[in-house]
Design an enzyme around this catalytic site. Structure first.
Site, PDB file in Angstrom:
ATOM      1  N   ARG A 167     -12.860  -6.240   6.217  1.00 53.47           N
ATOM      2  CA  ARG A 167     -13.380  -7.623   6.107  1.00 53.47           C
ATOM      3  C   ARG A 167     -14.745  -7.728   6.811  1.00 53.47           C
ATOM      4  NH1 ARG A 167      -9.332  -6.817   3.622  1.00 53.47           N
ATOM      5  NH2 ARG A 167     -11.010  -6.256   2.222  1.00 53.47           N
ATOM      6  N   THR A 184     -11.742 -12.025  -6.470  1.00 56.58           N
ATOM      7  CA  THR A 184     -13.118 -12.039  -5.986  1.00 56.58           C
ATOM      8  C   THR A 184     -13.421 -13.394  -5.369  1.00 56.58           C
ATOM      9  OG1 THR A 184     -15.461 -11.759  -6.598  1.00 56.58           O
ATOM     10  CG2 THR A 184     -14.034 -12.754  -8.265  1.00 56.58           C
ATOM     11  N   HIS A 185     -14.355 -13.384  -4.404  1.00 52.65           N
ATOM     12  CA  HIS A 185     -14.841 -14.655  -3.832  1.00 52.65           C
ATOM     13  C   HIS A 185     -16.220 -14.961  -4.372  1.00 52.65           C
ATOM     14  CE1 HIS A 185     -12.401 -12.344  -0.926  1.00 52.65           C
ATOM     15  NE2 HIS A 185     -11.720 -13.458  -0.913  1.00 52.65           N
ATOM     16  N   ASP A 223      -1.367  -2.222  -4.017  1.00 55.44           N
ATOM     17  CA  ASP A 223      -2.775  -2.225  -3.627  1.00 55.44           C
ATOM     18  C   ASP A 223      -3.405  -0.880  -4.000  1.00 55.44           C
ATOM     19  OD1 ASP A 223      -2.700  -4.750  -2.516  1.00 55.44           O
ATOM     20  OD2 ASP A 223      -2.577  -4.068  -0.448  1.00 55.44           O
ATOM     21  N   LYS A 265     -13.671  -5.699  -6.527  1.00 56.86           N
ATOM     22  CA  LYS A 265     -14.876  -4.854  -6.508  1.00 56.86           C
ATOM     23  C   LYS A 265     -14.574  -3.490  -5.895  1.00 56.86           C
ATOM     24  CE  LYS A 265     -18.364  -8.527  -6.312  1.00 56.86           C
ATOM     25  NZ  LYS A 265     -19.512  -9.104  -5.562  1.00 56.86           N
ATOM     26  N   LYS A 291       0.874  -1.182   0.000  1.00 57.95           N
ATOM     27  CA  LYS A 291       0.000   0.000   0.000  1.00 57.95           C
ATOM     28  C   LYS A 291       0.907   1.226   0.000  1.00 57.95           C
ATOM     29  CE  LYS A 291      -4.198  -1.679   2.164  1.00 57.95           C
ATOM     30  NZ  LYS A 291      -3.875  -3.082   1.885  1.00 57.95           N
ATOM     31  N   ARG A 316      -4.765  -6.505 -11.076  1.00 59.72           N
ATOM     32  CA  ARG A 316      -5.730  -7.176 -10.200  1.00 59.72           C
ATOM     33  C   ARG A 316      -7.046  -6.417 -10.266  1.00 59.72           C
ATOM     34  NH1 ARG A 316      -4.284  -6.498  -4.197  1.00 59.72           N
ATOM     35  NH2 ARG A 316      -2.641  -7.992  -4.678  1.00 59.72           N
TER      36      ARG A 316
HETATM   37  P1  FDA Z   1     -18.666 -10.032  -2.304  1.00 56.26           P
HETATM   38  O1  FDA Z   1     -18.296  -9.049  -1.249  1.00 56.26           O
HETATM   39  O2  FDA Z   1     -19.960  -9.853  -3.000  1.00 56.26           O
HETATM   40  O3  FDA Z   1     -18.554 -11.470  -1.703  1.00 56.26           O
HETATM   41  C1  FDA Z   1     -18.976 -12.638  -2.376  1.00 56.26           C
HETATM   42  C2  FDA Z   1     -18.995 -13.777  -1.358  1.00 56.26           C
HETATM   43  O4  FDA Z   1     -17.671 -14.037  -0.926  1.00 56.26           O
HETATM   44  C3  FDA Z   1     -19.756 -13.442  -0.087  1.00 56.26           C
HETATM   45  O5  FDA Z   1     -21.104 -13.748  -0.193  1.00 56.26           O
HETATM   46  C4  FDA Z   1     -19.034 -14.291   0.941  1.00 56.26           C
HETATM   47  O6  FDA Z   1     -19.517 -15.609   0.889  1.00 56.26           O
HETATM   48  C5  FDA Z   1     -17.632 -14.268   0.472  1.00 56.26           C
HETATM   49  N1  FDA Z   1     -16.863 -13.175   1.127  1.00 56.26           N
HETATM   50  C6  FDA Z   1     -16.508 -11.992   0.577  1.00 56.26           C
HETATM   51  N2  FDA Z   1     -15.767 -11.257   1.447  1.00 56.26           N
HETATM   52  C7  FDA Z   1     -15.678 -11.996   2.566  1.00 56.26           C
HETATM   53  C8  FDA Z   1     -15.048 -11.791   3.813  1.00 56.26           C
HETATM   54  N3  FDA Z   1     -14.378 -10.680   4.087  1.00 56.26           N
HETATM   55  N4  FDA Z   1     -15.163 -12.762   4.752  1.00 56.26           N
HETATM   56  C9  FDA Z   1     -15.835 -13.904   4.506  1.00 56.26           C
HETATM   57  N5  FDA Z   1     -16.474 -14.155   3.332  1.00 56.26           N
HETATM   58  C10 FDA Z   1     -16.389 -13.219   2.377  1.00 56.26           C
HETATM   59  N6  FDA Z   1     -10.029  -3.902  -2.359  1.00 56.26           N
HETATM   60  C11 FDA Z   1      -9.516  -2.667  -2.600  1.00 56.26           C
HETATM   61  O7  FDA Z   1     -10.251  -1.686  -2.533  1.00 56.26           O
HETATM   62  N7  FDA Z   1      -8.190  -2.525  -2.897  1.00 56.26           N
HETATM   63  C12 FDA Z   1      -7.355  -3.591  -3.018  1.00 56.26           C
HETATM   64  O8  FDA Z   1      -6.156  -3.409  -3.289  1.00 56.26           O
HETATM   65  C13 FDA Z   1      -7.876  -4.878  -2.793  1.00 56.26           C
HETATM   66  N8  FDA Z   1      -7.100  -5.980  -2.894  1.00 56.26           N
HETATM   67  C14 FDA Z   1      -7.699  -7.223  -2.847  1.00 56.26           C
HETATM   68  C15 FDA Z   1      -6.938  -8.374  -3.100  1.00 56.26           C
HETATM   69  C16 FDA Z   1      -7.540  -9.606  -3.134  1.00 56.26           C
HETATM   70  C17 FDA Z   1      -6.732 -10.811  -3.467  1.00 56.26           C
HETATM   71  C18 FDA Z   1      -8.944  -9.730  -2.879  1.00 56.26           C
HETATM   72  C19 FDA Z   1      -9.632 -11.053  -2.941  1.00 56.26           C
HETATM   73  C20 FDA Z   1      -9.673  -8.619  -2.583  1.00 56.26           C
HETATM   74  C21 FDA Z   1      -9.063  -7.360  -2.541  1.00 56.26           C
HETATM   75  N9  FDA Z   1      -9.798  -6.230  -2.241  1.00 56.26           N
HETATM   76  C22 FDA Z   1      -9.235  -4.996  -2.450  1.00 56.26           C
HETATM   77  C23 FDA Z   1     -11.132  -6.356  -1.614  1.00 56.26           C
HETATM   78  C24 FDA Z   1     -12.245  -6.314  -2.648  1.00 56.26           C
HETATM   79  O9  FDA Z   1     -12.371  -5.033  -3.186  1.00 56.26           O
HETATM   80  C25 FDA Z   1     -13.594  -6.729  -2.032  1.00 56.26           C
HETATM   81  O10 FDA Z   1     -13.932  -5.842  -0.999  1.00 56.26           O
HETATM   82  C26 FDA Z   1     -13.616  -8.129  -1.466  1.00 56.26           C
HETATM   83  O11 FDA Z   1     -12.921  -9.020  -2.293  1.00 56.26           O
HETATM   84  C27 FDA Z   1     -15.064  -8.648  -1.365  1.00 56.26           C
HETATM   85  O12 FDA Z   1     -15.652  -8.658  -2.641  1.00 56.26           O
HETATM   86  P2  FDA Z   1     -16.010  -9.995  -3.460  1.00 56.26           P
HETATM   87  O13 FDA Z   1     -15.603  -9.758  -4.859  1.00 56.26           O
HETATM   88  O14 FDA Z   1     -15.387 -11.160  -2.815  1.00 56.26           O
HETATM   89  O15 FDA Z   1     -17.579 -10.052  -3.463  1.00 56.26           O
END
Ligand code: FDA
Length: 309
Positions: free
Chosen positions: A290, A227-228, A135, A188, A98, A185
């Site tokens: 988180r 993404t998850h 990041d 969202k 960061k 990368r």
């Molecule tokens: P969403 O939030 O819709 O989640 C989909 C599903 O995944 C949920 O229903 C749940 O089951 C599971 N899930 C998601 N988050 C969870 C959690 N914290 N605990 C448990 N379960 C969870 N953001 C940013 O602004 N700058 C950055 O540099 C980064 N870097 C980054 C690196 C990596 C490798 C990841 C995976 C994510 C980031 N992020 C990030 C965070 C990203 O922007 C986002 O907030 C999270 O990934 C959650 O979004 P999802 O795409 O997972 O979808």
């Protein structure tokens, strides 16, 4: 509403100081964070790599307003890269940085200091055969971070960027960065942003994510789909297939402790699957983001504050 409230709490210094001084349970630390020390990060990296997944390591800390702390963060990354090299882990692990932790927010020369610190980290990463990804933080830093990325890529072309699908600007940024050698990368986005710059509706964010993934996967660079979200993972894999990409030309990324079975499933299917692994004592901002993503994490965290386990 809960998400916005939590994210605004993440920048409240008084709340941070009170909660951070309360010992949190090992359960919470062990679920989302490798541990306090570099040794913890290297040990957990070895375990993840042994399981066929890749790693990007983040030393926790952000919004540094003190030059000595920014230098200490740089030094910690340099030591981490040396330790990864000594353990033979640089084929599987890179680092995430960061810029606000290495000086970007310092008054006056902050951007220059952050660039110089990041360049030193990139130089060591190159020496030991791995890479750095910058990041992305809140939208007020996006132009500065992408500017520093451009400078770094002149000397270290493999330096990666993060783009956040929730920002209105991101499709254009994807087009700019979908070039040969560019590692991007796509996530969202995790910060509290005003509607003037970001989609507020989660469905709109998902649609933007798909549009951005399409641009990156049809471009010349190396997309990293972070993404998850099961739907976005399936769409990402399908888009990669229709773009004619081999599995080694893109990767999926997830956070340490989130959907580990899905991580293993993707790795077992031959996908490159990278785990974002944080370590260090400065866990407050990371943990609040988180909790904002998943309210169940808030319950786990609150329980941990009242337990001594
Ligand atoms: P969403 O939030 O819709 O989640 C989909 C599903 O995944 C949920 O229903 C749940 O089951 C599971 N899930 C998601 N988050 C969870 C959690 N914290 N605990 C448990 N379960 C969870 N953001 C940013 O602004 N700058 C950055 O540099 C980064 N870097 C980054 C690196 C990596 C490798 C990841 C995976 C994510 C980031 N992020 C990030 C965070 C990203 O922007 C986002 O907030 C999270 O990934 C959650 O979004 P999802 O795409 O997972 O979808």
């Amino acid at each position: 509403m809960l998400r916005q409230a939590l994210l605004s709490v993440s920048r409240n210094d008084s709340i941070r100081d009170v909660v951070s001084s309360t010992p949190i349970s090992r359960d919470v630390v062990a679920r989302f964070i490798a541990g306090d020390s570099m040794r913890d990060a290297v040990r957990v990296t070895g375990e993840i790599a042994g399981d066929g997944r890749l790693v990007t390591i983040d030393r926790l800390g952000e919004d540094t307003l003190d030059l000595a702390a920014a230098q200490a963060t740089r030094d910690a990354y340099l030591a981490l890269l040396t330790a990864l090299d000594e353990k033979g882990l640089t084929h599987a692990a890179e680092v995430s940085v960061k810029l606000s932790a290495v000086g970007q927010a310092l008054a006056g020369d902050g951007e220059k200091i952050a660039y110089e610190h990041a360049a030193q980290i990139c130089e060591r990463a190159t020496e030991v055969g791995t890479t750095v990804t910058l990041d992305m933080e809140d939208h007020t830093t996006t132009d500065s971070t992408l500017g520093i990325l451009r400078q770094l890529r002149a000397d270290f072309p493999a330096t990666g960027a993060v783009l956040q699908a929730y920002l209105h600007r991101t499709e254009a940024d994807c087009r700019d960065l979908a070039t040969a050698g560019s590692r991007v990368r796509l996530c969202k986005g995790a910060y509290a942003e005003p509607e003037s710059v970001a989609y507020a509706d989660t469905h709109e964010v998902d649609k933007a994510y798909v549009r951005c993934a399409k641009i990156l996967l049809n471009g010349q660079g190396y997309p990293m789909l972070a993404t998850h979200d099961p739907r976005l993972i399936a769409i990402g894999a399908a888009l990669a297939g229709s773009a004619g990409r081999e599995k080694k030309t893109y990767e999926f990324q997830m956070l340490f402790g989130v959907r580990p079975e899905e991580q293993s499933r993707l790795a077992a299917e031959g996908h490159r699957m990278r785990v974002y692994l944080p370590y260090g004592a400065d866990w407050w901002g990371y943990m609040v983001r988180r909790m904002a993503e998943k309210p169940a994490n808030l319950a786990l965290f609150l329980r941990s504050l009242t337990s001594k386990s």
